[in-house]
Design an enzyme around this catalytic site. Structure first.
Site, PDB file in Angstrom:
ATOM      1  N   GLU A 195      42.663  47.764  43.449  1.00 16.66           N
ATOM      2  CA  GLU A 195      42.384  47.217  42.118  1.00 16.66           C
ATOM      3  C   GLU A 195      42.084  48.322  41.109  1.00 16.66           C
ATOM      4  O   GLU A 195      42.478  48.234  39.947  1.00 16.66           O
ATOM      5  CB  GLU A 195      41.228  46.206  42.176  1.00 16.66           C
ATOM      6  CG  GLU A 195      41.541  44.923  42.930  1.00 16.66           C
ATOM      7  CD  GLU A 195      42.687  44.136  42.321  1.00 16.66           C
ATOM      8  OE1 GLU A 195      43.045  44.367  41.141  1.00 16.66           O
ATOM      9  OE2 GLU A 195      43.249  43.278  43.031  1.00 16.66           O
ATOM     10  N   TYR A 232      36.439  42.115  36.193  1.00 20.48           N
ATOM     11  CA  TYR A 232      37.694  41.828  36.901  1.00 20.48           C
ATOM     12  C   TYR A 232      37.676  42.379  38.321  1.00 20.48           C
ATOM     13  O   TYR A 232      37.993  41.670  39.281  1.00 20.48           O
ATOM     14  CB  TYR A 232      38.898  42.406  36.154  1.00 20.48           C
ATOM     15  CG  TYR A 232      40.151  42.332  36.998  1.00 20.48           C
ATOM     16  CD1 TYR A 232      40.830  41.129  37.145  1.00 20.48           C
ATOM     17  CD2 TYR A 232      40.612  43.438  37.710  1.00 20.48           C
ATOM     18  CE1 TYR A 232      41.943  41.034  37.970  1.00 20.48           C
ATOM     19  CE2 TYR A 232      41.716  43.357  38.534  1.00 20.48           C
ATOM     20  CZ  TYR A 232      42.384  42.154  38.658  1.00 20.48           C
ATOM     21  OH  TYR A 232      43.471  42.054  39.482  1.00 20.48           O
ATOM     22  N   ASP A 242      42.391  39.392  34.353  1.00 19.81           N
ATOM     23  CA  ASP A 242      42.990  40.554  33.696  1.00 19.81           C
ATOM     24  C   ASP A 242      43.999  40.066  32.657  1.00 19.81           C
ATOM     25  O   ASP A 242      44.062  38.868  32.352  1.00 19.81           O
ATOM     26  CB  ASP A 242      43.635  41.486  34.716  1.00 19.81           C
ATOM     27  CG  ASP A 242      44.823  40.847  35.434  1.00 19.81           C
ATOM     28  OD1 ASP A 242      45.120  39.656  35.193  1.00 19.81           O
ATOM     29  OD2 ASP A 242      45.478  41.543  36.234  1.00 19.81           O
TER      30      ASP A 242
END
Length: 340
Positions: free
Chosen positions: A22, A105, A123
């Protein structure tokens, strides 16, 4: 999830692997990330391996991905996980959000994908999908708007399949509900999409344009001696591209100005100097327009840089130093020029 892409970070739901992926995927395309991710996991297969790595090695692992503060923050956070949580990534929103570089996020992605918690992972892709499905006109460029979409996910999320739900939203945005020319006829949720029903796909999401970028004109020089050693210097420990190595460069134009500034600031006289190429590198907020030169000198060790670490390296040593993409291109221009 039978339509999802086969991506290396989906091979298991290890929180560390999800976390690294991520962070890498922030502001970087999936296709670009895959080889970096695979190499990163080869170098640092566990949290302990990464926590104990030195900065030069982690910057080298990240070399070319850009936004280097991401990997520094990740390193700081992983060391905290090792020291404060016994090497286990926290599984509560409160604890995980306190880790450096872990925003809403990233926290939501780790908690939902790795731990199965019903947390939103919102996102740009997710905001685009939901703005069209739910016909939300709030400006997604404004940070406060994220809260609206996070609340929408909390109400919609499948509590029994949180990982699949969040990843499906991400996949929809990446593959189907794209910024331009969305593939609405292939979309599995088009019957629920208010934008599709009303023909508003191109109007949503609402997003104000970012400010214009600034262009900085630079002259960079590869200074070499007869043995092939080159001068590189380390950037400051904070700010843009912090801690990376680069060739000497200055906001001047032309050979005469470049020779003057190197003589004045670095106490080195360059006589044999020639242009080797033009490099353009675009950041999110500025553009570097670099004219690259090569210079041969006899007394290379006279080069000094105030408050900056300097190294004299040969070709074979370069693999140990992490350079920004723009300066890798300068080196490539030098090699190409030498072959001609």
């Amino acid at each position: 999830m039978k339509e999802q892409r086969e991506l290396p970070w989906r091979l298991n739901k290890d929180p560390y692997r999800v976390w690294v992926s991520e962070i890498m995927l922030q502001q970087t395309r999936v296709d670009t990330v895959i080889p970096y991710y695979e190499r990163f996991m080869e170098w640092f297969p566990t949290i302990e391996d990464f926590a104990e790595a030195d900065e030069e090695k982690i910057l080298k692992a990240w070399e070319g991905l850009g936004y280097y503060s991401r990997v520094r923050n990740l390193h700081t956070a992983v060391k905290e996980v090792k020291e404060s949580y016994g090497g286990v990534v926290p599984n509560t929103p409160e604890e995980i959000s306190r880790l450096k570089g872990v925003g809403p996020y990233t926290a939501g992605a780790i908690l939902s994908i790795a731990y199965g918690l019903p947390e939103p992972a919102v996102d740009g892709n997710v905001m685009r999908v939901l703005s069209r499905i739910l016909e939300i006109y709030d400006d997604i460029a404004k940070p406060a708007t994220r809260k609206i979409f996070e609340q929408a996910v909390r109400e919609l999320i499948d509590h029994d399949h949180t990982s699949e739900f969040n990843q499906a939203l991400m996949e929809l945005g990446a593959l189907i509900c794209t910024p331009t020319k969305p593939s609405c006829l292939l979309c599995p949720v088009r019957e629920h999409c208010q934008a599709f029903e009303r023909g508003l796909q191109q109007e949503l999401p609402v997003k104000t344009k970012a400010k214009k970028t600034r262009t900085v004109h630079l002259s960079a020089v590869v200074v070499q001696d007869e043995s092939g050693r080159m001068v590189i210097q380390k950037r400051p420990s904070s700010g843009l591209l912090a801690g990376l190595w680069e060739f000497p460069n200055y906001e001047v134009s032309g050979i005469d100005e470049l020779k003057q500034v190197v003589a004045k600031e670095n106490h080195l006289v360059m006589e044999d100097i020639r242009p080797i190429g033009q490099i353009n590198h675009v950041f999110s907020h500025l553009i570097w327009d670099i004219t690259a030169y090569a210079a041969k000198v006899e007394n290379i060790e006279q080069f000094t840089e105030k408050n900056r670490k300097v190294a004299f390296v040969k070709d074979e040593d370069f693999r140990h130093y992490a350079l920004p993409v723009s300066h890798q291109k300068i080196y490539e221009a030098l090699l190409l020029n030498e072959k001609q």
